[in-house]
Enzyme design. Sequence first.
Site, PDB file in Angstrom:
ATOM      1  N   ASP A  11       0.844  -1.207   0.000  1.00  0.00           N
ATOM      2  CA  ASP A  11       0.000   0.000   0.000  1.00  0.00           C
ATOM      3  C   ASP A  11       0.880   1.259   0.000  1.00  0.00           C
ATOM      4  O   ASP A  11       0.816   2.097   0.899  1.00  0.00           O
ATOM      5  CB  ASP A  11      -0.948   0.009   1.219  1.00  0.00           C
ATOM      6  CG  ASP A  11      -0.222   0.132   2.563  1.00  0.00           C
ATOM      7  OD1 ASP A  11      -0.827   0.725   3.493  1.00  0.00           O
ATOM      8  OD2 ASP A  11       0.922  -0.339   2.685  1.00  0.00           O
ATOM      9  N   ASP A  16       6.696   1.183   1.852  1.00  0.00           N
ATOM     10  CA  ASP A  16       6.395   0.132   0.872  1.00  0.00           C
ATOM     11  C   ASP A  16       7.194   0.361  -0.409  1.00  0.00           C
ATOM     12  O   ASP A  16       7.739  -0.566  -1.000  1.00  0.00           O
ATOM     13  CB  ASP A  16       4.922   0.156   0.483  1.00  0.00           C
ATOM     14  CG  ASP A  16       3.963   0.004   1.624  1.00  0.00           C
ATOM     15  OD1 ASP A  16       3.771   0.984   2.370  1.00  0.00           O
ATOM     16  OD2 ASP A  16       3.396  -1.095   1.786  1.00  0.00           O
ATOM     17  N   ASN A  41      -2.437   2.963   3.277  1.00  0.00           N
ATOM     18  CA  ASN A  41      -1.911   4.300   3.604  1.00  0.00           C
ATOM     19  C   ASN A  41      -2.709   5.401   2.907  1.00  0.00           C
ATOM     20  O   ASN A  41      -2.948   6.467   3.472  1.00  0.00           O
ATOM     21  CB  ASN A  41      -0.445   4.388   3.188  1.00  0.00           C
ATOM     22  CG  ASN A  41       0.448   3.585   4.099  1.00  0.00           C
ATOM     23  OD1 ASN A  41       0.258   3.576   5.314  1.00  0.00           O
ATOM     24  ND2 ASN A  41       1.403   2.871   3.524  1.00  0.00           N
ATOM     25  N   THR A 126       2.827  -5.962   2.938  1.00  0.00           N
ATOM     26  CA  THR A 126       3.330  -4.864   3.773  1.00  0.00           C
ATOM     27  C   THR A 126       2.263  -3.783   4.006  1.00  0.00           C
ATOM     28  O   THR A 126       2.592  -2.642   4.354  1.00  0.00           O
ATOM     29  CB  THR A 126       4.572  -4.202   3.139  1.00  0.00           C
ATOM     30  OG1 THR A 126       4.186  -3.650   1.867  1.00  0.00           O
ATOM     31  CG2 THR A 126       5.702  -5.198   2.975  1.00  0.00           C
ATOM     32  N   PHE A 168      -1.051   0.012  12.407  1.00  0.00           N
ATOM     33  CA  PHE A 168      -1.951   0.388  11.326  1.00  0.00           C
ATOM     34  C   PHE A 168      -2.390  -0.785  10.444  1.00  0.00           C
ATOM     35  O   PHE A 168      -3.580  -0.938  10.168  1.00  0.00           O
ATOM     36  CB  PHE A 168      -1.279   1.467  10.456  1.00  0.00           C
ATOM     37  CG  PHE A 168      -2.110   1.850   9.268  1.00  0.00           C
ATOM     38  CD1 PHE A 168      -1.870   1.282   8.027  1.00  0.00           C
ATOM     39  CD2 PHE A 168      -3.167   2.752   9.403  1.00  0.00           C
ATOM     40  CE1 PHE A 168      -2.660   1.609   6.928  1.00  0.00           C
ATOM     41  CE2 PHE A 168      -3.958   3.089   8.309  1.00  0.00           C
ATOM     42  CZ  PHE A 168      -3.703   2.507   7.065  1.00  0.00           C
ATOM     43  N   ASN A 169      -1.457  -1.587   9.940  1.00  0.00           N
ATOM     44  CA  ASN A 169      -1.816  -2.619   8.964  1.00  0.00           C
ATOM     45  C   ASN A 169      -2.854  -3.588   9.531  1.00  0.00           C
ATOM     46  O   ASN A 169      -3.786  -4.007   8.842  1.00  0.00           O
ATOM     47  CB  ASN A 169      -0.582  -3.403   8.516  1.00  0.00           C
ATOM     48  CG  ASN A 169       0.303  -2.608   7.581  1.00  0.00           C
ATOM     49  OD1 ASN A 169      -0.144  -1.639   6.961  1.00  0.00           O
ATOM     50  ND2 ASN A 169       1.565  -2.993   7.481  1.00  0.00           N
ATOM     51  N   HIS A 242       9.769   0.608   8.247  1.00  0.00           N
ATOM     52  CA  HIS A 242       8.985  -0.603   8.525  1.00  0.00           C
ATOM     53  C   HIS A 242       9.095  -1.682   7.422  1.00  0.00           C
ATOM     54  O   HIS A 242       9.634  -2.752   7.645  1.00  0.00           O
ATOM     55  CB  HIS A 242       7.497  -0.251   8.660  1.00  0.00           C
ATOM     56  CG  HIS A 242       7.169   0.811   9.650  1.00  0.00           C
ATOM     57  ND1 HIS A 242       7.242   0.635  11.025  1.00  0.00           N
ATOM     58  CD2 HIS A 242       6.728   2.079   9.462  1.00  0.00           C
ATOM     59  CE1 HIS A 242       6.864   1.741  11.640  1.00  0.00           C
ATOM     60  NE2 HIS A 242       6.548   2.644  10.721  1.00  0.00           N
ATOM     61  N   ASP A 243       8.513  -1.399   6.263  1.00  0.00           N
ATOM     62  CA  ASP A 243       8.276  -2.450   5.270  1.00  0.00           C
ATOM     63  C   ASP A 243       9.533  -3.085   4.697  1.00  0.00           C
ATOM     64  O   ASP A 243       9.544  -4.298   4.424  1.00  0.00           O
ATOM     65  CB  ASP A 243       7.393  -1.898   4.147  1.00  0.00           C
ATOM     66  CG  ASP A 243       6.004  -1.533   4.663  1.00  0.00           C
ATOM     67  OD1 ASP A 243       5.358  -0.673   4.052  1.00  0.00           O
ATOM     68  OD2 ASP A 243       5.569  -2.113   5.685  1.00  0.00           O
TER      69      ASP A 243
HETATM   70  O1  RIB Z   1       2.405   0.682  10.804  1.00  0.00           O
HETATM   71  C1  RIB Z   1       3.316   0.745   9.722  1.00  0.00           C
HETATM   72  C2  RIB Z   1       2.722   0.121   8.504  1.00  0.00           C
HETATM   73  O2  RIB Z   1       1.532   0.822   8.119  1.00  0.00           O
HETATM   74  C3  RIB Z   1       3.653   0.213   7.277  1.00  0.00           C
HETATM   75  O3  RIB Z   1       3.414  -0.869   6.432  1.00  0.00           O
HETATM   76  C4  RIB Z   1       3.212   1.487   6.614  1.00  0.00           C
HETATM   77  O4  RIB Z   1       3.486   1.505   5.210  1.00  0.00           O
HETATM   78  C5  RIB Z   1       1.733   1.424   6.838  1.00  0.00           C
HETATM   79  O5  RIB Z   1       1.163   0.589   5.823  1.00  0.00           O
HETATM   80 CA    CA Z   2       2.778  -0.460   4.125  1.00  0.00          CA
END
Ligand code: RIB
Ligand code: CA
Length: 315
Positions: A11, A16, A41, A126, A168-169, A242-243
Site C-alpha cells: 500500500d 512500501d 496508507n 506490507t 496500522f496494517n 517498517h516495510d
Molecule cells: O504501521 C506501519 C505500517 O503501516 C507500514 O506498512 C506502513 O506503510 C503502513 O502501511
Molecule cells: Ca505499508
Amino acid sequence: MAKRPVIIDCDPGQDDAINLLLAMASPDDLDILGITTVAGNVPLSLTERNTRQMCDIGGRTDLLVFAGCDRPMQRELLTAENVHGSTGIDGVDIVEPETPLADGHAVDFIIDSLLSATQAIALVPTGPLTNIGTAIQRNPAILDRVAEIVLMGGAMREGGNHSPSAEFNILADPHAADIVFRCGRPITVFGLDVTHQVLATVERRERIRSIANPAGQATAGMLDFFNRHDTAKYQSLGAPLHDPCTVAYLLQPDLFELKACNLTVETGSELTMGHTAVDFWRVTDRPHNIRWAHAVDADGFYDLLVQRLERFSDE
Ligand code: RIB
Ligand code: CA
C-alpha cells in the site's frame, strides 16, 4: 541462495515503495511474479499508481502490477495521509507511470498464481491484509502452494501507532489479519518492536542521498518526507523503515532475531480492535503460529539497503 518466487502485496506508502526498490534491486535473489496493491496508507487508486511509478524508477516496467481490494473485508476504509502525505509517496515528484496496470483483480492473480505454481511462492504483504485474507477465504486450497508469509504488521512492547493498542496494517483490516494468522502456513512477522529499531537517521539518509541514481534519489526524497511525522511524534532520531524489513529478511535473514510464539488478533473490542496479542513469554498454551522478529542489526540493514540501491543504473 536460489532465486525465490515472490508476490509482494503493498500500500505505498514511502516505506512500501522503498521495499519495492529493494526487491527490484535483487533479481538474483527474488523472482517478483507480480505486485498486488491494496487500499491502506492512501486509497487504492493511489497505491496502485505509486507502485507503478516505483516500477518505472526501478527500471522494471515489465512487472505485473494489479489493483486489489479498495476497502477492508468488514470495516470502513482507514487511511494514513497524516503520515504519508496526500499522494502516499510525498517526497518524490508524481508523474504518470509508464508501467501499465495489469488486467484483472489482485485477489484473482494471487489465487491463480498459487494454484498454478510449480514452486511454492512466498507472499510478502506490507499493508492491510485484505487481499491475502480474501484470497485465503475464497480458495483455501491455495495455502498448499504458499511457501511462507513474510509480513510487516503488529506490535507487542511498542504498543500501537494508529490506536493506543494497534499497529496500522492490522487495525486497518483485523478480520483479514485474523484469517492470515490462522492459516497454518509459516509466517514471519516484522512488527513495530523490530521496525522501530531501524531508524532512518540523518547519517543513514545522507548515505542514501549520495547514491547518484533515480532509485537512490527517490528513496532519499521519500525518507525526508517520511521522517517528519515519526521524529516529531516519538522525538526519535529518524523514522522507522517498517516495510523494507520484509525483503531485507528474505535477502539476509541473519540480520534479524526471531522467536516462535503465538499471535492472536483482537476482532471484537472496539477499544483494542486490531491489537496483536503476542505470547512472547509463552504464558498460554496457544499454538505457535508465527515467528516474531524482536531484534535486528540496524547498521547491517542499512548497509544492505545502500548496497542494493547502488546497483541501479544512473540514468
Ligand atoms: O504501521 C506501519 C505500517 O503501516 C507500514 O506498512 C506502513 O506503510 C503502513 O502501511
Ligand atoms: Ca505499508
